[in-house]
Design a protein around this motif. Structure first.
Motif, mmCIF file in Angstrom:
data_model
loop_
_atom_site.group_PDB
_atom_site.id
_atom_site.type_symbol
_atom_site.label_atom_id
_atom_site.label_comp_id
_atom_site.label_asym_id
_atom_site.label_seq_id
_atom_site.Cartn_x
_atom_site.Cartn_y
_atom_site.Cartn_z
ATOM 1 N N GLU A 137 0.921 -1.184 0.059
ATOM 2 C CA GLU A 137 -0.066 0.148 0.061
ATOM 3 C C GLU A 137 0.886 1.089 0.023
ATOM 4 O O GLU A 137 1.901 1.162 0.495
ATOM 5 C CB GLU A 137 -1.065 0.047 1.263
ATOM 6 N N SER A 138 0.243 2.365 -0.505
ATOM 7 C CA SER A 138 0.939 3.571 -0.632
ATOM 8 C C SER A 138 0.063 4.470 0.184
ATOM 9 O O SER A 138 -0.988 4.284 0.121
ATOM 10 C CB SER A 138 1.474 3.873 -2.058
ATOM 11 N N HIS A 139 0.704 5.450 0.700
ATOM 12 C CA HIS A 139 0.025 6.579 1.362
ATOM 13 C C HIS A 139 -0.050 7.742 0.568
ATOM 14 O O HIS A 139 -0.358 8.908 1.004
ATOM 15 C CB HIS A 139 0.741 6.912 2.794
ATOM 16 N N GLU A 140 0.398 7.688 -0.621
ATOM 17 C CA GLU A 140 0.237 8.902 -1.412
ATOM 18 C C GLU A 140 -1.167 8.947 -2.042
ATOM 19 O O GLU A 140 -1.760 7.942 -2.587
ATOM 20 C CB GLU A 140 1.370 8.864 -2.509
ATOM 21 N N ALA A 141 -1.641 10.166 -2.062
ATOM 22 C CA ALA A 141 -3.062 10.380 -2.687
ATOM 23 C C ALA A 141 -3.271 10.890 -4.051
ATOM 24 O O ALA A 141 -2.202 11.060 -4.992
ATOM 25 C CB ALA A 141 -3.587 11.656 -2.018
#
Length: 110
Positions: A106-110
């Protein structure tokens, strides 16, 4: 005086071990503090050196009170059970220190 010194040394060592970062050392520190508490119970329950309470030749006033000894025996059994439980939990969870989070994709970038 020797018993007071023993209680002091056990309490000091227990507090020192309890403040350590290792879980096993903290468990042993709790054990030392509980032994010091047992000594305090024994010293508080026996006002002087008395004779055994189960002999027929001992007068009732000179017999030792068996209640503090029963409290200490119960405390020893409970402390042993709690120490075994804490050591088992420390053994099971010794790999729970996460220095980095696991890769989940998962990535936390929007």
């Amino acid at each position: 005086m020797i018993l007071i010194g023993t209680i002091f040394v056990l309490t000091t060592g227990g507090v020192y071990l309890l403040l350590q970062r290792s879980m096993v050392r903290a468990i042993f520190g709790i054990g030392l503090i509980s032994h010091a508490a047992n000594f305090v119970l024994l010293t508080a329950g026996v006002p002087g050196w008395r004779e055994e309470p189960l002999t027929d030749i001992t007068a009732t006033a000179a017999a030792a009170d068996p209640l503090p000894q029963a409290f200490v025996l119960t405390a020893i059994v409970i402390t042993l059970a709690a120490t075994i439980l804490m050591l088992a939990l420390a053994s099971i969870g010794h790999n729970d220190d996460m220095f980095r989070h696991p890769e989940t994709g998962e990535s936390h970038e929007a």
